[in-house]
Scaffold this active site. Structure first.
Site, PDB file in Angstrom:
ATOM      1  CG  LEU A  18      -2.053  -1.026   1.244  1.00 34.22           C
ATOM      2  CD1 LEU A  18      -2.793  -0.970   2.565  1.00 34.22           C
ATOM      3  CD2 LEU A  18      -3.028  -0.752   0.108  1.00 34.22           C
ATOM      4  CB  CYS A  19      -0.137   4.784  -0.344  1.00 32.83           C
ATOM      5  SG  CYS A  19       0.522   6.438  -0.308  1.00 32.83           S
TER       6      CYS A  19
END
Lengths: 81, 173
Positions: A18-19
């Site tokens: 994820l980011c």
């Protein structure tokens, strides 16, 4: 059909990340690659659809293609400098 | 040798303005805010920007090595109640004496979000410059031996302003 398919020099498995990690991993791999190298990224984070094009514009690299394939997002990036 | 006629004064307009750079003040020592700071810093560095993070006050907690700090009574009390280090800091809300931190960490791990120590290591790998604020270190009695080795020498506001003045993006977190 005579569509040219760009063959990647390197494939990055970004699944499950994820980011900001997809972008971070991508940039580290691009940094290590030579100019002209094409990298393919495979991610599961839908955020890459917006973030990879933005990263390409900001970092000055070329986004060859980006598309969704089922639950995965596949993109091709070319190192231009 | 430089003569009087050759001497030129460097003015602000001579300094290249707005290079592709991001400067950030990290004031908070809360897990959630520090996380935002490091996600932005690593994202900017990954996008080819030069990144400088200036850690002041509670922000120093994220670049401390976790050893107990303080020399005087108050300093030692503060060091005990306010342990530094990326793995010890709790969220700004719902910490409940550490329960919230544990819960948030667990939830982040389940979702495979990068942990704070991972983000810190990534920032180092990407060459993010980390500057500790000398004045805060004096006040909170945190010596340079209590900071992680990746930091620069402690600096003051003028150094940060010089960094910020040449930056496209400036943030305060």
């Amino acid at each position: 059909m005579s569509t040219t398919i760009t063959k990647p020099d390197q494939v990055l498995d970004l699944k499950g990340l994820l980011c900001p990690m997809p972008i971070v991993r991508l940039s580290i791999a691009v940094k290590k690659a030579g100019v002209g190298a094409v990298l393919e990224g495979i991610a599961t984070d839908p955020g890459v659809m917006a973030d990879v094009p933005a990263w390409a514009r900001q970092s000055g690299n070329e986004l060859v293609s980006i598309k969704q394939q089922g639950k995965e997002y596949h993109f091709l990036v070319k190192k231009t400098k | 040798m430089q003569t009087a006629t050759q001497f030129t004064v460097q003015t602000a307009s001579d300094i290249k303005p707005q290079s592709n750079k991001l400067s950030m003040v990290v004031f908070s020592g809360d897990m959630d805010k520090v996380m935002a700071a490091f996600i932005i810093a690593t994202g900017a560095a990954a996008s080819g920007m030069d990144v400088t993070m200036f850690f002041t006050f509670w922000g120093l907690k994220s670049i401390q090595n976790g050893k107990l700090t303080g020399q005087g009574l108050f300093g030692r009390m503060l060091g005990l109640m306010n342990r530094g280090g990326m793995s010890t800091i709790g969220p700004s809300r719902f910490n409940f004496g550490g329960m919230g931190r544990w819960m948030m960490k667990t939830m982040m791990k389940q979702k495979n979000v990068a942990s704070l120590p991972e983000l810190l290591a990534t920032a180092q790998e990407l060459g993010v410059k980390m500057m500790p604020c000398l004045m805060s270190m004096e006040v909170l009695e945190i010596g340079t031996d209590k900071l992680i080795p990746a930091t620069t020498a402690p600096v003051g506001v003028a150094t940060f302003i010089e960094e910020a003045a040449g930056s496209k993006v400036t943030l305060f977190i």
